[in-house]
Design a protein around this motif. Structure first.
Motif, mmCIF file in Angstrom:
data_model
loop_
_atom_site.group_PDB
_atom_site.id
_atom_site.type_symbol
_atom_site.label_atom_id
_atom_site.label_comp_id
_atom_site.label_asym_id
_atom_site.label_seq_id
_atom_site.Cartn_x
_atom_site.Cartn_y
_atom_site.Cartn_z
ATOM 1 N N SER A 36 48.768 46.268 33.709
ATOM 2 C CA SER A 36 47.390 46.756 33.917
ATOM 3 C C SER A 36 47.294 48.271 33.704
ATOM 4 C CB SER A 36 46.876 46.375 35.294
ATOM 5 O OG SER A 36 47.560 47.108 36.260
ATOM 6 N N ARG A 37 48.324 49.007 34.172
ATOM 7 C CA ARG A 37 48.341 50.458 33.968
ATOM 8 C C ARG A 37 48.397 50.794 32.477
ATOM 9 N NH1 ARG A 37 49.982 52.844 39.055
ATOM 10 N NH2 ARG A 37 48.196 52.130 40.269
ATOM 11 N N ALA A 38 49.299 50.086 31.785
ATOM 12 C CA ALA A 38 49.470 50.344 30.353
ATOM 13 C C ALA A 38 48.178 50.053 29.596
ATOM 14 C CB ALA A 38 50.605 49.474 29.814
ATOM 15 N N ARG A 39 47.517 48.947 30.025
ATOM 16 C CA ARG A 39 46.258 48.554 29.377
ATOM 17 C C ARG A 39 45.199 49.648 29.564
ATOM 18 N NH1 ARG A 39 42.539 44.594 31.225
ATOM 19 N NH2 ARG A 39 41.322 43.846 29.461
ATOM 20 N N GLY B 39 41.879 53.240 26.721
ATOM 21 C CA GLY B 39 40.965 54.335 27.058
ATOM 22 C C GLY B 39 40.131 54.118 28.308
ATOM 23 N N THR B 40 40.389 53.032 29.053
ATOM 24 C CA THR B 40 39.585 52.756 30.251
ATOM 25 C C THR B 40 39.710 53.872 31.280
ATOM 26 O OG1 THR B 40 40.166 50.470 29.877
ATOM 27 C CG2 THR B 40 39.020 50.939 31.920
ATOM 28 N N SER B 41 40.940 54.352 31.446
ATOM 29 C CA SER B 41 41.148 55.385 32.473
ATOM 30 C C SER B 41 40.380 56.657 32.124
ATOM 31 C CB SER B 41 42.631 55.696 32.620
ATOM 32 O OG SER B 41 43.150 56.107 31.386
ATOM 33 N N GLU B 42 40.350 56.975 30.808
ATOM 34 C CA GLU B 42 39.605 58.179 30.390
ATOM 35 C C GLU B 42 38.112 58.014 30.689
ATOM 36 O OE1 GLU B 42 40.482 58.970 26.291
ATOM 37 O OE2 GLU B 42 42.622 59.101 26.765
ATOM 38 N N ILE B 43 37.605 56.787 30.334
ATOM 39 C CA ILE B 43 36.173 56.540 30.583
ATOM 40 C C ILE B 43 35.877 56.606 32.070
ATOM 41 C CG2 ILE B 43 34.333 54.799 30.418
ATOM 42 C CD1 ILE B 43 35.720 53.926 27.772
ATOM 43 N N LYS B 44 36.799 56.039 32.889
ATOM 44 C CA LYS B 44 36.611 56.070 34.348
ATOM 45 C C LYS B 44 36.558 57.509 34.842
ATOM 46 C CE LYS B 44 38.416 51.753 36.172
ATOM 47 N NZ LYS B 44 39.584 51.124 36.810
ATOM 48 N N ALA B 45 37.475 58.321 34.329
ATOM 49 C CA ALA B 45 37.509 59.734 34.741
ATOM 50 C C ALA B 45 36.222 60.439 34.337
ATOM 51 C CB ALA B 45 38.706 60.421 34.109
#
Lengths: 241, 234
Positions: free
Chosen positions: B28-31, B36-42
């Motif tokens: 899940s972390r790698a995904r 780019g989900t983490s960037e969008i979340k940030a």
């Protein structure tokens, strides 16, 4: 056994724990330095300093502008103070000498002050007179009218149930601490209700007397006018038989 | 012996479970990182905090403006007394009207009155399209002024004069709904009766005239309805 411990440790490490921390994101606000803003978001929020305790209802906003001055911008507040802290709004300035507690509701066009303990002092915009709101009474102040003074209604006794509900929802302590305060307040409130009813009666009697005097004066003026008109008519008839 | 076997089996299963959890977490972390989900979340978090700050700034600016307005309002009575008279005093009166609600209401009444007089002049001079525009302005923008009922009535009359019978009927219907007891509604209903008469709908016209005679106590309205009813009988 060691293997089990190791496995447990790995498991715990893997579990993603989110704890909702209430206080961690809040900025520090120094009352004596001023220039800071406090907003209660979805929950209520408390601000404490040596001079003042403010409990903000959800979505309430206040600004500490300079030393000892708090601007109530919007929402409901419960305020306790023992110092000469000045509370400001565009319609009135409020402060307390001694120990005071009160509920304040600020909207875009009004400010409502409910005094729970002590004597709050108010000056409305456009007037220098200081009004005192003792415990158990409330007063509403509105926008500045054509006469250049903020509109202010006569002090009224607090409505018991809505006040207690609002107070309970903003009380910063525990329920066990709230109960004795409430019992003490009940007595103060009773006395305030009686005092205000007498005051209202006096004011109403004065207003009635003043109105009656005005009516009497108007009647006298009308009679004088009638006499003058009659005199003129008589004079006209005499001259034009 | 079976106990040792059981222990080993349990340990093995636990190990497999932990491995699986670890892999899932890793996946899940790698995904999140690679799509780019983490960037969008940030970014969403950043935007949320910016919006919250802007909202606070706006509330504070509104508060400062309100304070300024109230301060000006406290000074206005003295200023108006000394400088608010005549043509030169217009800017002060205008300022007073913008800061005090009751003054603003007076200004609105004056504007409505001017608009109404202008539209009425156009009606008298038979400039009906201009009159219709004026009456519509009063109805749409000055709905709480005393000129609304008159505007409705003259609007209906303007439509009638332009032979726009359907529009005229619509306006009269609105009058009946909004001002059912107003004298002008009675006159407008008499007009409606006459429209029916022109359209050879005599029975409906008679019914309208009778209703007016029954429902409107005003003498002029009843007299007009009675005269119109006699006209049908003849």
């Amino acid at each position: 056994m060691k293997l089990m411990r190791l496995l447990c440790w790995i498991m715990v490490f893997c579990i993603d724990v989110h704890v909702k921390a209430e206080e961690t994101h809040k900025e520090k606000c120094d009352f004596n330095r001023g220039n800071c803003v406090i907003l209660a978001e979805d929950g209520r929020r408390v601000f404490r300093s040596d001079e003042i305790l403010v409990m903000l209802a959800p979505r309430a906003l206040l600004e500490i502008r300079n030393e000892n001055t708090v601007q109530l911008v919007k929402g409901d507040f419960y305020i306790e103070t023992e110092q000469p802290v000045k509370l400001q709004t565009p319609y009135a300035k409020i402060w307390c000498e001694g120990e005071c507690k009160g509920l304040f509701s600020r909207t875009a066009v009004t400010l409502e002050v409910k005094s729970l303990d002590g004597n709050w002092r108010i000056t409305r915009a456009g007037e220098k007179t200081v009004y005192v709101v003792p415990a158990g009474l409330q007063v509403s102040i509105g926008e500045v009218a054509e006469n250049g003074q903020a509109q202010m209604e006569f002090p009224q006794s607090l409505p018991w149930v809505p006040t207690i509900k609002q107070w309970a929802s903003l009380y910063p302590g525990k329920v066990s601490e709230f109960k004795p305060e409430l019992e003490k307040f009940r007595q103060v409130w009773r006395e305030a209700v009686e005092a205000v009813s007498v005051l209202h009666q006096t004011v109403a009697t004065r207003a009635v007397a003043s109105h009656e005097a005005e009516v009497e004066q108007a009647r006298r003026q009308r009679l004088a006018q009638l006499r003058e008109d009659q005199g003129l008519r008589n004079l006209f008839r005499d001259k034009n038989p | 012996m079976p106990l040792i076997l059981y222990m080993r089996l349990t340990s093995f299963l636990c190990f497999i479970l932990v491995m699986m959890l670890g892999w899932m977490q890793l996946y899940s972390r790698a995904r999140e990182i690679f799509n780019g989900t983490s960037e969008i979340k940030a970014e969403i978090g950043h935007l949320k905090s910016t919006t919250a700050h802007e909202r606070i700034a706006m509330a504070l600016e509104r508060e400062q403006f309100l304070e300024f307005r109230q301060n000006v309002a406290t000074l206005m009575p003295d200023v108006l007394k000394s400088k608010g008279l005549g043509e030169e005093g217009y800017p002060y009166r205008s300022l007073a009207s913008s800061i005090s609600r009751s003054e603003a209401e007076l200004v609105r009444q004056t504007i409505a009155k001017t608009l109404f007089e202008r539209a009425k002049d156009n009606f008298r001079q038979e400039k009906f399209p201009k009159a219709i525009h004026g009456f519509h302005q009063i109805i749409d923008h000055f709905g709480f002024t005393p000129y609304v009922a008159d505007s409705y009535f003259l609007l209906a009359e303007s439509h009638f004069k332009q032979n726009e019978l359907e529009a005229c009927t619509g306006v009269i219907q609105e009058m009946v709904e909004l001002f059912p007891h107003h004298e002008l509604t009675g006159f407008a209903l008499v007009r409606l009766g006459r429209i029916y008469q022109v359209q050879n709908r005599n029975e409906e016209a008679i019914e309208i005239f009778k209703t007016v005679m029954r429902s409107f106590p005003q003498r002029d309205v009843a007299a007009q309805a009675k005269a119109s009813l006699k006209g049908i009988d003849l």
